[in-house]
Design a protein around this motif. Structure first.
Motif: not given
Length: 355
Positions: A171-190
């Motif tokens: 359960i996560y409480f988020l703001t639209p800022l999270i979208f910019d960060l997700i755009d810079n994510l790299k896939p995990s070991w999974r």
């Protein structure tokens, strides 16, 4: 605020139950587990909700929930073509969210606590995100938070050697800022885009990430044992009701819920907590419970079933004892050669067994 419920994934740990549909539609106390998520959001005043769908039987989600009107909410559906992680699923909802704050609920998470206070606190704060933490016995199976001086200093997804047992609940409480960060994510070991990694990025740029440690019941229902445990807890907290027909000579003890059109014949014994759906027939000295759910239109005759979930349109006949089992819809079990052995089943939809 808006809401998102994740309803995708393959549910591999729950096969064969998930061969014909998503795990989030598996019933707990005769109600799909994702419906508890929807009710949590609705009870907190969040009624504009997107459901992420994907995988086997995803059409069944839309068939069950429709546009949300019958549940008192407004629903939109967002397809996720392949399970690339929670963060990837959240990113698909950027247009739906717009500039609003929002709550993400993993559709297989069950929480008994009302989330209203967390929603209100987040709505009125300047936090970039808030999360709920819960102590668990198996921290290597979760995202884990490390805390120092009442602040989160590090978040790690499924660490091999966890430094704490504080799991990040779904359960996560988020703001639209999270979208910019997700755009810079790299896939995990999974090979997935992890929401925990995106939350860690919030910490790295010194954004405010608040946490709450919850002590009420919370369960990530990823395994059959998790589902049976959640079923037990929810049944224990339900209020008794009886809309069926109970003949003389029936024994009912404890917390028992009986649906409309159900008939319980003389000699049957129900030991709560138990829920029996609508239009069921319980006969020939059947013994049900404790900690058992029986779905609509099911028939039980001369059997003993406890700490189990039996879904809709099932039939069990014969002198058989079933425990710690999950039996999917339209299953039929016939015991022709009775013995005293206790049976444990994990049966997919439409299974027929003759013993």
């Amino acid at each position: 605020m808006k809401g998102i419920i994740l309803h995708g994934g393959h549910g591999t740990r729950l096969r064969p139950l998930t061969h014909t549909g998503p795990k989030q539609l598996l019933p707990i106390a005769n109600k799909p587990m994702s419906e508890y998520c929807l009710e949590s959001l609705k009870n907190a005043g969040i009624t504009d909700i997107a459901i992420i769908i994907g995988g086997i039987g995803s059409n069944k989600v839309e068939e069950y929930y429709g546009d949300g009107t019958s549940f008192g909410v407004k629903l939109s559906y967002v397809p996720q073509e392949s399970p690339k992680g929670i963060a990837h699923a959240v990113r698909l909802c950027k247009d739906f969210i717009g500039k609003e704050k929002f709550v993400v609920f993993l559709g297989d998470n069950i929480i008994q606590k009302n989330i209203q206070e967390y929603v209100d606190d987040f709505r009125n704060s300047d936090n970039a995100a808030s999360i709920l933490l819960c102590e668990v016995d198996n921290p290597s199976q979760f995202g884990i938070a490390e805390i120092e001086n009442e602040k989160i200093i590090k978040l790690t997804e499924k660490p091999k050697i966890p430094k704490t047992n504080l799991a990040v609940t779904g359960i996560y409480f988020l703001t639209p800022l999270i979208f910019d960060l997700i755009d810079n994510l790299k896939p995990s070991w999974r090979n997935e885009f992890e929401i925990v990694d995106a939350l860690q990025m919030l910490l790295d740029i010194n954004e405010k990430l608040k946490y709450y440690i919850i002590t009420d019941f919370w369960k990530d229902t990823g395994t059959p044992e998790d589902i049976l445990q959640a079923n037990k807890i929810i049944l224990e907290n339900m209020k008794n009701y009886s809309y069926g027909i109970k003949e003389d000579g029936v024994i009912i003890e404890g917390n028992v819920m009986i649906g409309k059109g159900t008939v319980i014949k003389n000699g049957s014994k129900i030991i709560g907590p138990v829920i029996i759906g609508e239009n069921c027939l319980i006969s020939d000295n059947a013994h049900i419970g404790p900690n058992t759910s029986i779905g609509d239109n099911s028939k039980l005759s001369n059997c003993h079933i406890e700490r189990s979930i039996m879904m809709k349109n099932c039939k069990i006949t014969g002198n058989i004892k079933i425990k710690n089992s999950i039996i999917a819809s339209n299953s039929d079990i016939l015991q022709r050669n009775p013995n005293n052995d206790e049976k444990i089943f994990l049966l997919g939809e439409g299974t027929k067994i003759i013993l």
